[in-house]
Design an enzyme around this catalytic site. Structure first.
Site, mmCIF file in Angstrom:
data_model
loop_
_atom_site.group_PDB
_atom_site.id
_atom_site.type_symbol
_atom_site.label_atom_id
_atom_site.label_comp_id
_atom_site.label_asym_id
_atom_site.label_seq_id
_atom_site.Cartn_x
_atom_site.Cartn_y
_atom_site.Cartn_z
ATOM 1 N N HIS A 92 -5.608 24.328 16.907
ATOM 2 C CA HIS A 92 -5.193 23.033 16.349
ATOM 3 C C HIS A 92 -3.907 22.878 16.144
ATOM 4 C CE1 HIS A 92 -8.338 20.941 13.856
ATOM 5 N NE2 HIS A 92 -8.840 22.542 13.613
ATOM 6 N N ASN B 52 -11.250 17.468 8.498
ATOM 7 C CA ASN B 52 -11.120 16.782 9.865
ATOM 8 C C ASN B 52 -11.197 15.655 10.029
ATOM 9 O OD1 ASN B 52 -10.826 19.410 11.524
ATOM 10 N ND2 ASN B 52 -12.825 19.911 11.520
#
Ligand code: NDP
Length: 484
Positions: A54, A128
């Site tokens: 990420h 997510n």
């Protein structure tokens, strides 16, 4: 002209910021030019290590408002206690696999990490844009991420490793199917849903508990990018999603999401047809319908990207009273790993930085550590128990006790149907969506060198849906695997 003097970091005025101090007109440069030394040395240290996953992301501030007064009957969390109650929040969206300069419009899950600054401490929901994940036990995470990163010799992305791992880890099939569908490349961060993905536990004021899953439903509608356009954008404007979010907020077009939950009675977990703690599975909304909780609106851009977005640290273990962990084995690993990543990347005192600092008063006996900038507790008592009026524990805020039983063992999940839910997903797609799914899978698997890997993976899709398996096998020019 500014009337402020340029200064060094120790606050002294800088006489010359254009020319370094030299011995004579030509030099060499003098080491006593401490402003030059400090300027170059600080510049060398401007980057903290990027997140190992990420790394590329964008963030925004906003507000969360409760809309459903009934929610308080399930959880005692103060920020959910009354309709109309507002809580400031911060969100960070991201891609997963790429580096911090990588393109936004690639096929990848998107991180959806929310920090609620509640009066009982920060509550982080670190999910997510997909309701499930590739693996269901944290022990597999470093291996999985290695396959998403670069080859140790060539430094290239490696489809062999990606598909080898997925084909040998069939629990990934559901998430891989979602990833290969249109929703694998959202049009913008604003046009996608968010999910807490894991199962969590909510506990109310009477001590009664339920299992819960979170869904953030985009009010902008789900929109995805056509593959060719996404590829073009990745070259022409790799920061397309970052730019879109910033500009929308700057222009007053504030994106919003409705937060809903699915609620499962505690005892149902023993009898539900899937293991409800398995993060590769969803709970059917026909069994556990969505219940509205509130609304999240993003209304303020960060003033400074590094201070607020790069230094933002989220942990699925940042709970507040009324919200607790479930036995989900992926969540259990993350409860340790996220805070550990922040201690390594940003430092032991990461929670004292403005973007991470709770609005709730922090009273504890943690002291010292690098970059301690908040007064470090002054001369106050620094241990507990004590006779000097220091902060004390509050037994009413203990997590709820729960029963454990069985053998301590490295045991696999009991449920191994990895196929029904990806099959259900295929069957709910429109004919055009199905065709694009097949094309995306075939295109992604084509570069895999070993037929053995491709055939093994196709076998999983056959088990999910015969038609899907057949179309992928045809697309790759491979035979139907034996025994399917
Ligand atoms: P439901 O009909 O109750 O729910 C279907 C879900 O799928 C909705 O959340 C819907 O969200 C979402 N969805 C619709 N179109 C797509 C698409 N093209 N790509 C991805 N998701 C889509 O059925 P079930 O709950 O029984 O689930 C059936 C399948 O739907 C599951 O196997 C799973 O793969 C997928 N799914 C399920 C979710 C859940 O929480 N149960 C969440 C997301 C996906 P929306 O209408 O907002 O687009």
């Amino acid at each position: 002209m500014s009337n402020k003097k340029l200064t060094t970091s120790w606050g002294a005025p800088v006489g010359d910021n254009q020319n370094s101090m030299t011995a004579g007109h030509r030099g060499p440069t003098l080491i006593q030019d401490v402003h030059l030394l400090e300027k170059l040395a600080h510049f060398n240290r401007e980057r903290v290590p990027e997140r190992v996953v990420h790394a590329k992301g964008a963030g925004a501030h906003g507000v969360f408002t409760v809309t459903n007064p009934e929610i308080a009957k399930y959880t005692k969390a103060a920020f959910l206690s009354a309709a109309g109650k507002e809580t400031p929040m911060f969100i960070r969206f991201s891609t997963v696999a790429g580096e911090s300069g990588s393109a936004d419009t690639v096929r990848d899950p998107r991180g959806f990490a929310v920090k609620f600054y509640t009066e009982e401490g920060n509550y982080d929901l670190v999910g997510n844009n997909t309701p499930v994940f590739f693996i269901r036990d944290a022990i597999k995470f470093p291996d999985f991420i290695h396959t998403q990163k670069r080859h140790p010799q060539t430094h290239l992305k490696n489809p062999n490793a990606i598909w080898d791992f997925w084909s040998l880890s069939p629990e990934s099939l559901h998430q891989v199917t979602i990833l290969m569908s249109d929703r694998g490349i959202p049009a913008t961060f604003r046009h996608m849903h968010g999910f807490g993905s894991h199962t969590f536990k909510w506990v109310n004021a009477q001590g009664d508990a339920v299992w819960v899953k979170y869904h953030f439903k985009t009010e902008q509608g789900v929109k995805n990018l056509d593959v060719d356009l996404a590829t073009k954008l990745a070259g022409e404007n790799p920061d397309y999603h970052t730019e879109d979010l910033f500009n929308a907020i700057e222009n007053g077009d504030f994106p919003a999401w409705k937060l809903c939950v699915q609620i499962m009675p505690i005892e149902d977990a023993n009898t539900y047809r899937f293991d409800p703690f398995d993060v590769t599975k969803v709970w059917s909304q026909k069994d556990y319908p969505l219940i509205e909780v509130g609304r999240m609106v993003l209304n303020r851009n960060p003033e400074n990207y590094f201070a607020e977005v790069e230094q933002a640290t989220f942990s699925p273990g940042s709970f507040v009273p009324g919200i607790e962990a479930s036995p989900d084995k992926m969540l259990q690993g993350r409860l340790f790993a996220y805070s550990d990543a922040h201690r390594y990347r940003v430092g032991a005192n990461h929670n004292t930085l403005p973007v991470n600092r709770p609005v709730a008063e922090v009273n504890n006996n943690q002291r010292d550590g690098s970059m301690r900038a908040d007064g470090n507790g002054g001369g106050s008592v620094y241990y507990e128990p004590n006779s000097y009026g220091g902060p004390t524990e509050s037994p009413q805020d203990k997590p709820s006790p729960f029963v454990v039983s069985g053998l301590a063992d490295s045991a696999a999940y009991d449920h191994n149907d990895h196929y029904t839910q990806p099959g259900d997903l295929y069957r709910l797609l429109t004919p055009d969506e199905r065709t694009r799914l097949v094309e995306n899978i075939v295109g992604a698997m084509m570069p895999v060198e070993k037929d053995e890997i491709k055939v093994r993976q196709i076998g999983h899709w056959f088990k999910a849906d015969l038609e899907l398996g057949q179309r992928i096998a045809e697309g790759l020019g491979l035979p139907v695997p034996q025994g399917v």
